[in-house]
Design an enzyme around this catalytic site. Structure first.
Site, short mmCIF file in Angstrom:
data_model
loop_
_atom_site.label_atom_id
_atom_site.label_comp_id
_atom_site.label_asym_id
_atom_site.label_seq_id
_atom_site.Cartn_x
_atom_site.Cartn_y
_atom_site.Cartn_z
N LYS A 147 0.81 -1.21 0.00
CA LYS A 147 0.00 0.00 0.00
C LYS A 147 0.85 1.27 0.00
O LYS A 147 0.48 2.27 -0.60
CB LYS A 147 -0.91 0.03 1.22
CG LYS A 147 -2.02 -1.00 1.22
CD LYS A 147 -2.91 -0.79 2.45
CE LYS A 147 -3.67 -2.03 2.83
NZ LYS A 147 -4.69 -2.42 1.87
N ARG A 187 -6.96 -8.05 -9.01
CA ARG A 187 -7.60 -9.36 -9.16
C ARG A 187 -9.10 -9.14 -9.29
O ARG A 187 -9.59 -8.03 -9.19
CB ARG A 187 -7.34 -10.18 -7.90
CG ARG A 187 -7.79 -9.41 -6.66
CD ARG A 187 -7.74 -10.24 -5.41
NE ARG A 187 -7.78 -9.43 -4.21
CZ ARG A 187 -8.86 -8.96 -3.62
NH1 ARG A 187 -10.05 -9.22 -4.13
NH2 ARG A 187 -8.80 -8.23 -2.54
N HIS A 227 -13.55 -2.98 9.13
CA HIS A 227 -12.90 -2.74 7.84
C HIS A 227 -13.13 -3.87 6.83
O HIS A 227 -12.41 -3.99 5.86
CB HIS A 227 -11.40 -2.49 8.00
CG HIS A 227 -11.08 -1.50 9.07
ND1 HIS A 227 -11.57 -0.21 9.04
CD2 HIS A 227 -10.35 -1.60 10.21
CE1 HIS A 227 -11.15 0.43 10.13
NE2 HIS A 227 -10.42 -0.38 10.85
N GLU A 230 -2.27 6.72 8.22
CA GLU A 230 -3.10 7.59 7.39
C GLU A 230 -3.99 8.46 8.25
O GLU A 230 -4.38 8.07 9.35
CB GLU A 230 -4.03 6.74 6.49
CG GLU A 230 -3.38 6.27 5.24
CD GLU A 230 -4.32 5.46 4.36
OE1 GLU A 230 -5.51 5.32 4.68
OE2 GLU A 230 -3.82 4.97 3.34
P1 ADP Z 1 -11.25 -6.39 -0.64
O1 ADP Z 1 -12.26 -6.52 -1.71
O2 ADP Z 1 -11.35 -5.13 0.13
O3 ADP Z 1 -9.88 -6.73 -1.01
P2 ADP Z 1 -12.38 -8.82 0.09
O4 ADP Z 1 -13.38 -8.92 1.15
O5 ADP Z 1 -12.72 -8.90 -1.34
O6 ADP Z 1 -11.67 -7.44 0.39
O7 ADP Z 1 -11.27 -9.86 0.39
C1 ADP Z 1 -10.48 -9.67 1.49
C2 ADP Z 1 -9.20 -10.41 1.33
O8 ADP Z 1 -9.34 -11.76 1.72
C3 ADP Z 1 -8.75 -10.38 -0.10
O9 ADP Z 1 -7.36 -10.35 -0.15
C4 ADP Z 1 -9.30 -11.67 -0.62
O10 ADP Z 1 -8.52 -12.07 -1.69
C5 ADP Z 1 -9.19 -12.57 0.60
N1 ADP Z 1 -10.27 -13.53 0.65
C6 ADP Z 1 -11.57 -13.29 0.87
N2 ADP Z 1 -12.28 -14.40 0.86
C7 ADP Z 1 -11.42 -15.41 0.64
C8 ADP Z 1 -11.54 -16.83 0.50
N3 ADP Z 1 -12.71 -17.46 0.57
N4 ADP Z 1 -10.45 -17.54 0.30
C9 ADP Z 1 -9.28 -16.95 0.22
N5 ADP Z 1 -9.09 -15.63 0.32
C10 ADP Z 1 -10.14 -14.86 0.52
P1 ADP Z 2 -7.61 -3.79 2.87
O1 ADP Z 2 -6.44 -4.11 2.05
O2 ADP Z 2 -7.61 -4.51 4.16
O3 ADP Z 2 -8.87 -3.88 2.09
P2 ADP Z 2 -7.95 -0.89 2.72
O4 ADP Z 2 -6.82 0.07 2.66
O5 ADP Z 2 -8.67 -1.14 1.45
O6 ADP Z 2 -7.41 -2.25 3.31
O7 ADP Z 2 -8.95 -0.42 3.83
C1 ADP Z 2 -10.02 -1.24 4.28
C2 ADP Z 2 -11.15 -0.40 4.84
O8 ADP Z 2 -10.71 0.42 5.94
C3 ADP Z 2 -11.71 0.60 3.86
O9 ADP Z 2 -12.68 0.02 3.04
C4 ADP Z 2 -12.28 1.68 4.75
O10 ADP Z 2 -13.52 1.33 5.26
C5 ADP Z 2 -11.33 1.70 5.91
N1 ADP Z 2 -10.32 2.75 5.70
C6 ADP Z 2 -9.16 2.60 5.04
N2 ADP Z 2 -8.46 3.74 5.03
C7 ADP Z 2 -9.20 4.65 5.72
C8 ADP Z 2 -9.00 6.01 6.10
N3 ADP Z 2 -7.89 6.65 5.78
N4 ADP Z 2 -9.96 6.63 6.81
C9 ADP Z 2 -11.09 5.97 7.17
N5 ADP Z 2 -11.32 4.69 6.86
C10 ADP Z 2 -10.40 4.02 6.16
MG MG Z 3 -9.33 -2.81 0.48
#
Ligand code: ADP
Ligand code: ADP
Ligand code: MG
Length: 655
Positions: free
Chosen positions: A118, A299, A237, A202
């Site tokens: 990130k 992805r 989150h 952040e």
């Molecule tokens: P985001 O869309 O914010 O990345 P997701 O909820 O789509 O979050 O997925 C969260 C993370 O966990 C992602 O890295 C996804 O690839 C992984 N993940 C979610 N569900 C599964 C699963 N059933 N098996 C393996 N990895 C998963």
């Molecule tokens: P991940 O890889 O786990 O999906 P993200 O960086 O996409 O991590 O953040 C996951 C969630 O955390 C976001 O969807 C949002 O709800 C919350 N979040 C992330 N960054 C911030 C921020 N700077 N301020 C408030 N909420 C945040």
């Molecule tokens: Mg995310």
């Protein structure tokens, strides 16, 4: 034209099944891979061929690149689809696939690398002119540096794992005094989940909304967007319900966000399906200067079906075509939005117990095929009735997707479909999801990422077991039932010729034992009296008052109310003995690792005080004291515990 003859799917569960469906429609043969635990899993049963790749833990099977590539070569697959999670965002895997002469269905290794961490991604996007969340995304990791940066940024701040995903390794910090502890917790979780404890800091955006843009690139330099999704309904989150398009989206905001997303993808020469996630300041409506890049997921995303529903495009088909070198099937102006769609993530977890992950066999698993309005319900699942949720993988049961002409219609359909879903055997979150779908602020489109936590008590409340539910359950447990299709009375005719038959039985809910008597009457009806109170009359098939009948499974009976499964245990003297011994014990609700012991033997603790942190399913769960008392024994830090292991024993209380 068929882009490939045969592909291998390097994943499991719902996403493997979903990929197989599109491949099959396109006439492409499929190879599944599986671990020991998944030997009989649905994705294995659905695929044309299956290859065993190792023991149950993902680290010894689904994450072993060499075994997966060998399986592809051995079966003659030309390409590998990684799904999401596992190896999908691993550039070394992509290189190994390509070195073996196979096609990786996804972006190039350099594109994944550019977005993989990130902090580096934010630096790259800053350079490309995409607005990024203000914060510190440099390389220094010392506590003093990070704490100083946090103060400069201004509290509240968010600590994030650089390698993060799935909301893991993330901590919001409101006050400088909490920074040090929050940093240790984020590092610990990041190390465990990603093997990398680096973090960034952040600015925490107030009233945050998560809006992301689906992008697609091909190997001819074209990049398009497929509009946005709103994933602001989150807990810790993690996304809970997603939708497309975003409520309240304006023309200006959409133009600015999709333009930034396409610019981000072009900056790294992106090919395939990708998602640019933005955090949006929702405190004052949607404004084109109020969104910032958070990260890119290189992805297919879990929530991609809502985009499919509103664009009519099969994203997996596009992935396969683009991977084979074809140009994008549509130009930007040919991609249009129609209607509104929602997706809810059904998980095996217990919302009423702090969303503790659950495991177990799904003895009953029934989804509606259509909403009350007749709109089709799309179910993406990797599980069939009788399959188990194992402790080894993500406890997702299914994704439920509903479309409507507008948001209100789609939301009504979503709530309907969740309330008509009937799952028994493990605990699932359908009641919570239905309550969220019916929540007034959610219905008004006034959703920020804090909504669920703010209203958690109401959203997770389980209805009391009422007379009707008990009566239906007692009837199901009594064994009096109508055979399918026949006159219900026939089933009873044999032994109810002259005298009504009556059965007494006991149902248990929590600590309470409920006595019920079920009496068959010679008119296809039964009467159920509860705790010697007034009797309720039900049809013998258990469908009282328009309700669906209770479902019986080993040792239990379950009845449904607004998506909640109300479960009763059937009286079992042996189980009861174990239960009584448990009054002064806390046992592990699932297999896990004792991360932290907050108390020691001899300590006096008060109700609600945190005693242990148990790591299970890659998340940390705090186990609190159920009552005041003195600790006799407590599990040691680092102990690996199984389901039912005693974690804490209290001294016997003086009476
Ligand atoms: P985001 O869309 O914010 O990345 P997701 O909820 O789509 O979050 O997925 C969260 C993370 O966990 C992602 O890295 C996804 O690839 C992984 N993940 C979610 N569900 C599964 C699963 N059933 N098996 C393996 N990895 C998963
Ligand atoms: P991940 O890889 O786990 O999906 P993200 O960086 O996409 O991590 O953040 C996951 C969630 O955390 C976001 O969807 C949002 O709800 C919350 N979040 C992330 N960054 C911030 C921020 N700077 N301020 C408030 N909420 C945040
Ligand atoms: Mg995310």
């Amino acid at each position: 034209m068929r882009p490939f003859d045969k592909i291998l799917i390097a994943n499991r569960g719902e996403i493997a099944c979903r990929i197989i469906r599109t491949a099959r429609r396109m006439g492409i043969a499929t190879v599944a891979v599986h671990s020991d635990a998944d030997r009989h899993a649905l994705h294995v049963r659905m695929a044309d061929e299956a290859v065993h790749i190792g023991p149950s833990p993902a680290a010894e099977s689904y994450l072993v690149a060499g075994r997966i590539i060998d399986a592809a070569k051995q079966t003659g697959a030309q390409a590998i689809h990684p799904g999401y999670g596992f190896l999908s965002e691993n550039p070394t895997f992509v290189e190994a696939v390509e070195a073996a002469g196979l096609v990786f269905i996804g972006p190039s290794a350099p594109a994944i690398r550019a977005m993989g961490l990130k902090d580096a991604a934010k630096r790259a996007m800053e350079k490309a002119g995409v607005p990024v969340v203000p914060g510190y995304h440099g390389e220094a990791q010392e506590l003093v540096v990070l704490a100083t940066k946090a103060s400069e940024i201004g509290y509240p701040v968010l600590i994030k794992a650089s390698a993060g995903g799935g909301g893991k390794g993330m901590r919001k910090v409101d006050d400088p005094a909490q920074f040090k502890d929050a940093l240790s917790a984020a590092r610990r979780e990041a190390k465990a989940a990603f093997g990398d404890e680096r973090v960034l800091v952040e600015k925490y955006i107030t009233k945050p909304r998560h809006i992301e843009v689906q992008v697609f690139g091909d190997s001819h330099g074209n990049v398009v967007h497929l509009y946005e999704r709103d994933c602001s309904a989150q807990r810790r989150h993690q996304k809970v319900i997603e939708e497309a398009p975003a409520p309240g989206m304006t023309k200006e905001m959409r133009a600015a966000m999709t333009k930034a997303a396409v610019k981000a993808a072009k900056a790294i020469g992106y090919r395939g399906a990708g998602t640019i996630e933005f955090i949006v300041d929702g405190s004052n409506g949607l404004r084109p200067d109020g969104f910032w890049f958070m990260e890119m997921n290189t992805r297919l995303q879990v929530e991609h079906p809502v985009t499919e529903a509103v664009t009519g495009i099969d994203l997996v088909e596009w992935q396969l075509r683009v991977a084979a070198g074809e140009p994008l099937p549509l130009r930007q102006e040919e991609i249009t939005l129609d209607g509104h769609a929602f997706e809810a993530r059904i998980y095996a977890e217990d919302p009423a117990k702090g969303f503790l992950p659950a495991i177990g066999t799904l003895h009953h698993l029934a989804f509606p095929q259509a909403t009350a309005n007749g709109a089709p319900v799309r179910i993406d699942t990797g599980i069939a009735q009788g399959d188990a949720i194992s402790p080894f993988y993500d406890p997702m049961v299914a994704k439920l997707i509903v479309k409507g002409a507008d948001r209100a219609e789609a939301l009504e359909g979503l709530a309907d479909a969740l309330e008509a879903t009937r799952i028994a055997g493990s605990t699932v979150n359908t009641g919570f999801l239905a309550a969220l779908a019916r929540h007034a602020d959610f219905a008004a489109g006034d959703v920020d990422t804090g909504l669920i936590e703010r209203d958690q008590a109401a959203l997770t409340a389980v209805p009391e077991a009422d007379h009707r539910m008990i009566a239906q359950s007692a009837l199901a447990a009594s064994g009096l039932k109508a055979p399918g299709g026949a006159d219900p009375w026939d089933a009873l005719a044999g032994y109810t010729h002259f005298n009504p038959i009556a059965r007494r039985l006991e149902l248990m809910r929590g600590e309470a034992t409920i006595a019920a008597s079920v009496t068959a009457r010679p008119n296809g009806k039964v009467e159920v009296a509860v705790d010697n109170g007034a009797a309720i009359t039900l049809p013998v098939d258990g469908t009282g008052g328009g309700q669906s009948p209770a479902l019986l499974w080993p040792g239990h009976v379950t009845v449904f109310d607004k998506g909640h499964a109300i479960d009763f245990r059937l009286h079992d003297p042996f189980a009861e003995a174990l239960d009584h011994g448990g009054a002064d014990l806390l046992t592990a609700p699932m297999p896990g690792l004792v991360k932290i012991a907050h108390a020691r033997a001899g300590d006096t603790v008060t109700k609600g005080q945190p005693l242990l942190v148990l790591e299970a399913m890659k998340m940390e769960h705090t186990i609190a004291a159920p009552h005041d008392g003195v600790i006799a024994d407590i599990a040691t830090e680092g102990a690996q515990v199984s389901d039912g292991t005693v974690l804490v024993r209290f001294e016997e209380q003086a009476t």
